[in-house]
Design a protein around this motif. Structure first.
Motif, short mmCIF file in Angstrom:
data_model
loop_
_atom_site.label_atom_id
_atom_site.label_comp_id
_atom_site.label_asym_id
_atom_site.label_seq_id
_atom_site.Cartn_x
_atom_site.Cartn_y
_atom_site.Cartn_z
N HIS A 200 0.45 -1.03 0.03
CA HIS A 200 -0.28 -0.32 0.12
C HIS A 200 1.15 1.07 -0.47
O HIS A 200 0.11 2.63 -0.68
N HIS A 230 -7.93 -0.39 -4.79
CA HIS A 230 -8.44 -0.25 -3.85
C HIS A 230 -10.02 -1.43 -3.34
O HIS A 230 -9.88 -1.68 -2.20
N HIS A 357 -11.80 11.31 -0.25
CA HIS A 357 -11.04 10.15 0.11
C HIS A 357 -10.01 10.70 0.99
O HIS A 357 -10.17 9.98 2.23
N HIS A 397 -12.70 2.70 2.86
CA HIS A 397 -12.54 2.35 1.43
C HIS A 397 -14.21 1.62 1.15
O HIS A 397 -14.43 1.24 -0.08
CU1 CUO Z 1 -4.46 4.02 -0.31
CU2 CUO Z 1 -7.64 5.39 1.70
O1 CUO Z 1 -5.36 5.02 1.14
O2 CUO Z 1 -5.97 5.39 -0.61
#
Ligand code: CUO
Length: 674
Positions: A200, A230, A357, A397
Motif C-alpha cells: 500500500h 482499493h 477520500h 474504503h
Molecule cells: Cu490507499 Cu485511502 O489509502 O487510499
C-alpha cells in the motif's frame, strides 16, 4: 546510502560498505558545526569509501524545512503535501546526480526523515538519470512503521552484545494488538501483514496524488487504478473476514455516527519518539482546527463534497470550474471519478468536489485530538504505510467503493458480444497442488526481514526480525481450451476466485459475488486451432510480487553481480505480496469458485513496448512509464452488474468455473521448509 539509518548524519559511516560523505563545512547543522573537522576525521578514519560532496548554491528549502525534524509526516495532510511537492520539485530540478547528491547531503541533516525518504524516492522514480537505481525496501529504512517497538529494544541489545554474524533473529510475536475477545482480531494477520502494508505504501509512492510537476501524477488511468486497486483490497478483506466467521465490512457512511471499532496500534515512531495514538471504541469524528498542521475544516464540508460527488454520478456529468459540465463516458468516467474522489491534482474541479477520500483519512486520523489540545499527532490512518492496520480503513474504503459501484451500476451490462470470444470454448479449468485436485492449501510461515538499516546509532552488522504471516502452497492451473475458429489466435486469460456462500451459508447472488471476485492472475497465451491445454503456475501471478521483492533490497550490493531486473526494484516493489495471494480459508475447507475467462487479445491489447520494464504485478500497479496493459475496464468482466441471478447464468462458452476449497492448516513452518 541516503536511505540507510535515516537519522544518522551522512558524514557518519553509511551502509554496509562504511561510506562517509565529505560535505562542505556549511552543510553541517548548527549542532554539529563546531565539531565539523573532528567529526569528519573521526568518522572518516576507518571508512572504506569517502564520497566527496559538491559544494553548490543551495536552493531555497525553507518550505520543506517547516516540518519539524522529529514530527510525523503524512501525505494526507495538505500542508505536508505542499512541502513534499516543493522538495520533490527541488530534487527533480537538480542538474545532475552530483548536484542531487549534494542537496541530499544538506537535506538529510535537516529535513524530516520520513519526508526526505518519500521525496527522494519519488524523485528517483522520475528522474531519467536515477531511474535504474535501487530504492531500499521501506520496511528496512523504517521498520518502526511495521512492527512492535519491543523488537527494536531487543535488536539494540543484540547488536551491542552479540558479534555480527552470530546473531539470532529477534522474534516478533504474532497477534499482539488485541485479545481474542475482540472479534476484529481474527483478521489482524491480514491488516497488520508487513507485505500488505508495504504494498500500500509502495502503491501510493508510485501513484502520488500531488506534485508540482504534473507528469509525476499524470499516469495512464491512474484514477481508475485508484478505484480498482482499493476495490480489490476490500474484496480480499471481505473474503478474509468471511473465512473467519465475520460479516462483510460495514461501510462508514454516516460521518456523525460513532466508529464502533477501536484500534490500539502498538507502534512507536523512532523518529518522533512517540507512540502512535490509539482510537477508542465509539469515537466520533469532529471538526478539525489544528493550526500547527494548517488544518481547519468541518465535518459538514466532508458531507458537502460527498453530496456533490453523488450528484455527479446521478447526473452522469461533473461540473467544471467554469461552470460548464463534462459528461462521464463509459470509456473514461471511472478514471475521472477516481481522480475526483481521491482527490489528485488531476481532479477536474477540486474547488467544488474537494478532497473527499484524503480528508476522510485525515478526519479519522485526528479524531482523538481534533484541536491539538493534547499535542498529539495523527493515528495510523494518516499514513499510507500504516493505514491498512486499522479496521476503520476498510470501513472507509468500503464506503468509497460503494460510491464507485453506484456509478458502475449505471453502466449498461455487458452484452454477449462484449463477453464472448466466438470460436473459443473453455471446456474446463482445474487447479492442482499438494492438497490434491481443486484444493488450495494454506498455513502460517515464518520469514525474516533485515532491521539493521533502520537502526540508528547502533553497532553495525546484520540483525534480523522474524515474523509470522499467512502462506499458501504453490499450485498450477490447467485450462482446456478448444479453438474452433480454424486459425491460431491469442487469448487473454482472466482468473478470479470468489466465495460461494454468504455469511449465513446461503448461495451468493451474482451481484454480491461479483464484488467479492478476487483477481488471481491475467496473462495472454497463443491458442492453436483445436484443443489446447494451458498450464500456468500460481507464482506467475500478474497481481503479486515474490517475497524477495517485497522484503529484500534488490540492488546490486558491492561485490554482487547484480542484474538489470534487480535494478528495477523501485517500481517493482509495488505489487500484492505473493504470500497473501489466497485468502486463509478454513480447516474444513472454505468453498470458493475458481473462474476463468478467455477474451480476445486483439480487443484487449495495448500496443507498446514493455521490454525491460517491470510488469509482473501489472494488474494492481500498472507498468512503469507505460499504459495500463489491458484495454478493458479494470476488473472486467465483473466491474459492473449483469442481468444474471447467479454466476452460472453469466457464463459464455469462453468462460469456465470450478468448485474448489481453501483448506487451512494451523501449523507454522519456516521459510524454505516444506
Ligand atoms: Cu490507499 Cu485511502 O489509502 O487510499
Amino acid at each position: 546510502l541516503f536511505f540507510d539509518r535515516p537519522t544518522e548524519p551522512c558524514f557518519m559511516q553509511k551502509g554496509d560498505e562504511k561510506a562517509v560523505f565529505e560535505v562542505p563545512e556549511h552543510y553541517y547543522p548548527e549542532k554539529y558545526r563546531s565539531l565539523s573537522t573532528t567529526l569528519s576525521n573521526r568518522f572518516g578514519d576507518n571508512a572504506s569509501r569517502t564520497i566527496p560532496v559538491r559544494n553548490i548554491a543551495l536552493p531555497n528549502l525553507s518550505l520543506p524545512m517547516q516540518l519539524p525534524y522529529n514530527d510525523q509526516f503524512s501525505l494526507f495532510v495538505p500542508q505536508h503535501r505542499k512541502m513534499a511537492g516543493k522538495l520533490i520539485d527541488i530534487f527533480l530540478g537538480m542538474r545532475d546526480v552530483e548536484d542531487l547528491q549534494s542537496v541530499c547531503s544538506y537535506c538529510q541533516l535537516r529535513i524530516n526523515p520520513y519526508m526526505f525518504n518519500y521525496c527522494l524516492s519519488v524523485a528517483m522514480l522520475h528522474r531519467d538519470d536515477t531511474k535504474g537505481l535501487n530504492i531500499p525496501t521501506f520496511v528496512e529504512s523504517f521498520p518502526d512503521k511495521f512492527m512492535d517497538p519491543k523488537v527494536f529494544r531487543r535488536a539494540r541489545e543484540v547488536t551491542t552484545t552479540v558479534p555480527s554474524g552470530t546473531r539470532m533473529p529477534v522474534v516478533i510475536p504474532a497477534n499482539l494488538t488485541a485479545a481474542d475477545s475482540e472479534p476484529e482480531q481474527r483478521v489482524a494477520y491480514f491488516r497488520e501483514d508487513i507485505g500488505i502494508n508495504l504494498h500500500h505504501w509502495h502503491w501510493h509512492l508510485v501513484y502520488p496524488f500531488e506534485a508540482a510537476n504534473r507528469e509525476v501524477v499524470d499516469k495512464d488511468r491512474r484514477g481508475e487504478l485508484f478505484y480498482y486497486m482499493h476495490q480489490q483490497i476490500i474484496a480480499r478483506y471481505n473474503v478474509e473476514r468471511m473465512c473467519n466467521n465475520l460479516g462483510r465490512v460495514t461501510r462508514y457512511n454516516d460521518f456523525r455516527a460513532p466508529i464502533a471499532e477501536g484500534y490500539f496500534p502498538k507502534l512507536d515512531s523512532q523518529v518522533a519518539s512517540r507512540a502512535w495514538p490509539p482510537r477508542f471504541e465509539g469515537t466520533v469524528i469532529r471538526d478539525l482546527d489544528r493550526p500547527v498542521d494548517q488544518i481547519r475544516i468541518d465535518v459538514s464540508e466532508l458531507e458537502t463534497w460527498r453530496e456533490r460527488f453523488l450528484q455527479a454520478i446521478e447526473n452522469n456529468s461533473v461540473i467544471l470550474p467554469n461552470n460548464s459540465t463534462m459528461p462521464l463516458t463509459e470509456e473514461t468516467g471511472i478514471d475521472v471519478l477516481g481522480n475526483l474522489m481521491e482527490s489528485s491534482i488531476l481532479s477536474r474541479n477540486r474547488g467544488y468536489y474537494g478532497d473527499l477520500h484524503n480528508m476522510g483519512h485525515v478526519f479519522i486520523s485526528y479524531s482523538h485530538d481534533p484541536d491539538h489540545r493534547h499535542l498529539e499527532q495523527f493515528g495510523v490512518m494518516g499514513d499510507s504505510a500504516t493505514a491498512m492496520r486499522d479496521p476503520v480503513f476498510y470501513r472507509w474504503h468500503a464506503y468509497i467503493d460503494d460510491i464507485f459501484n453506484l456509478y458502475k451500476s449505471k453502466l449498461t451490462p455487458y452484452a454477449n458480444d462484449k463477453l464472448d470470444f466466438p470460436g473459443i470454448r473453455v471446456s474446463s479449468v482445474e487447479v492442482s497442488g499438494p492438497g490434491g485436485a481443486n484444493t488450495f492449501t494454506t498455513q502460517w510461515e515464518q520469514s525474516t526481514v533485515e532491521l539493521s538499516r533502520g537502526l540508528d546509532f547502533t553497532p553495525r552488522g546484520s540483525v534480523l526480525a522474524r515474523f509470522t504471516h499467512l502462506q499458501h502452497d504453490e499450485f498450477t492451473y490447467t485450462i482446456e481450451v478448444n479453438n474452433t475458429s480454424g486459425a491460431a489466435t491469442m487469448g487473454t486469460f482472466r482468473v478470479f476466485v470468489a466465495p460461494v456462500n454468504d455469511e449465513r451459508g446461503q448461495p451468493l447472488r451474482f451481484e454480491d459475488q461479483r464484488r467479492l471476485m478476487i483477481e488471481l492472475d491475467k496473462f495472454s497465451q497463443p491458442l492453436n486451432p483445436g484443443a489446447n491445454t494451458v498450464r500456468r503456475q500460481s507464482a506467475e501471478s500478474s497481481v503479486t510480487i515474490p517475497y524477495e521483492r517485497t522484503f529484500r533490497d534488490q540492488a546490486a550490493r558491492p561485490g554482487d553481480a547484480g542484474s538489470a531486473a534487480a535494478a528495477e526494484f523501485d517500481f517493482c516493489g509495488c505489487g500484492w505480496p505473493h504470500h497473501m495471494l489466497l485468502p486463509k480459508g478454513t480447516a474444513m475447507g472454505y468453498p470458493v469458485v475458481l473462474f476463468v475467462m478467455v477474451s480476445n487479445w486483439n480487443d484487449d491489447r495495448v500496443q507498446q513496448d514493455t521490454v525491460g520494464s517491470c510488469n509482473d504485478a501489472a494488474s494492481y500497479c500498472g507498468i512503469r512509464d507505460r499504459r495500463y496493459p489491458d484495454r478493458r475496464p479494470m476488473g472486467f468482466p465483473f466491474d459492473r452488474p449483469a442481468g444474471a441471478a447467479a454466476l452460472q447464468d453469466f457464463l459464455t462458452p469462453n468462460m469456465a468455473t470450478r468448485a474448489c476449497t481453501i483448506r487451512f492448516t494451523d501449523a507454522t513452518r519456516l521459510r524454505g521448509q516444506r
